[in-house]
Write an enzyme that holds these catalytic residues in place. Structure first.
Site, short mmCIF file in Angstrom:
data_model
loop_
_atom_site.label_atom_id
_atom_site.label_comp_id
_atom_site.label_asym_id
_atom_site.label_seq_id
_atom_site.Cartn_x
_atom_site.Cartn_y
_atom_site.Cartn_z
N PHE A 140 0.84 -1.19 0.00
CA PHE A 140 0.00 0.00 0.00
C PHE A 140 0.88 1.24 0.00
O PHE A 140 1.94 1.25 0.61
CB PHE A 140 -0.86 -0.02 1.28
CG PHE A 140 -2.20 0.63 1.13
CD1 PHE A 140 -3.32 -0.12 0.85
CD2 PHE A 140 -2.33 2.01 1.27
CE1 PHE A 140 -4.57 0.49 0.72
CE2 PHE A 140 -3.56 2.62 1.14
CZ PHE A 140 -4.68 1.86 0.87
N ASP A 141 0.44 2.28 -0.68
CA ASP A 141 1.16 3.55 -0.72
C ASP A 141 2.55 3.43 -1.35
O ASP A 141 3.53 3.99 -0.85
CB ASP A 141 1.26 4.17 0.68
CG ASP A 141 1.51 5.68 0.62
OD1 ASP A 141 0.99 6.32 -0.31
OD2 ASP A 141 2.24 6.22 1.46
N ILE A 142 2.63 2.68 -2.43
CA ILE A 142 3.91 2.58 -3.14
C ILE A 142 3.90 3.56 -4.31
O ILE A 142 3.14 3.42 -5.25
CB ILE A 142 4.17 1.12 -3.60
CG1 ILE A 142 4.38 0.24 -2.37
CG2 ILE A 142 5.41 1.05 -4.50
CD1 ILE A 142 5.51 0.68 -1.45
#
Ligand SMILES: Nc1ncnc2c1ncn2[C@@H]1O[C@H](COP(=O)(O)OP(=O)(O)O)[C@@H](O)[C@H]1O
Ligand SMILES: [Mg+2]
Length: 219
Positions: A140-142
């Site tokens: 997540f949030d890459i």
């Protein structure tokens, strides 16, 4: 090999002096009053990361969010174990983590400096995210600031949101842009993209995603 002396140095020098501030939501924090011998190697929206010249293999990530998030991040590192495309946890402090230092530059800075991003970097990161999924985590949030590259290899530098639920499309969108746009243009002729322009792209992307989410809700 974690030295007690280093922990002492962190807690009596770095933590005592450094001031980390979050001035605007969704923007990186700032670090001031960095003591001599330390260097800030990066900032995120929730943390500042430092290195001391006596321990160039390590970094200290100081979080300004609640302790619960720090514990989650440490747990994620424990679940990832040892993988060549990730850092790993060396020590868990009260409001900081000591992590293995990843060398190289973030993809975001590569854009800014006009450094070519080879396809092997994308491939390494795809594999690393697949590995995280196989460990029951949710990458997540890459985005460009959370991945790094060195000598044609890709690394994931920020795993702090891998505990979150739901689908995060940032990396998928970045890969699409890489394949559809980057390979035909900047890959061939790498030019520097001013930080200001990258910031506009970042804000436009956030705006566009928000509108799209709203429209999806309505349908
Ligand atoms: N292990 C590491 N080695 C080298 N640089 C790092 C490491 N971890 C973080 N950084 C640098 O610090 C920046 C902020 O760290 P990050 O973990 O992304 O914080 P945040 O959770 O606030 O987004 C990264 O973009 C990267 O440039
Ligand atoms: Mg980050």
């Amino acid at each position: 090999m974690m030295k007690k002396k280093f922990i002492h140095l962190i807690e009596t020098e770095l933590l005592k002096k450094v001031v980390i501030k979050s001035e605007k939501a969704h923007n990186p924090v700032t670090a001031e009053h960095i003591p001599i011998g330390w260097k800030c190697v990066g900032v995120g929206n929730y943390a500042a990361v430092f290195m001391h010249y006596t321990e160039p293999e390590l970094v200290v990530k100081i979080n300004i969010v609640d302790k619960e998030n720090l514990e989650k991040e440490a747990d994620i590192y424990r679940r990832l174990g040892n993988h060549p495309s990730y850092s790993h946890l060396i020590y868990e402090g009260d409001n900081y983590l000591v992590l293995k230092r990843l060398e190289g530059i973030t993809m975001y800075n590569a854009f800014a400096k006009g450094i070519r991003i080879p396809e092997t970097v994308i491939k390494d990161i795809n594999e690393a995210l697949e590995y995280a999924r196989s460990r029951g985590l949710n990458p997540f949030d890459i985005h460009g600031k959370n991945v790094m590259m060195k000598d044609g290899r890709g690394y994931v530098v920020d795993v702090s949101d891998f505990y979150k639920q739901g689908k995060d499309e940032k990396w998928e969108d970045l890969v699409k842009a890489y394949n559809k746009l980057y390979k035909k243009t900047l890959y061939k002729y790498p030019v520097k993209i001013p930080f200001k322009a990258l910031d506009i792209i970042r804000h436009t992307y956030r705006f566009y995603k928000k509108i799209r989410r709203k429209l999806q809700w309505q349908n």
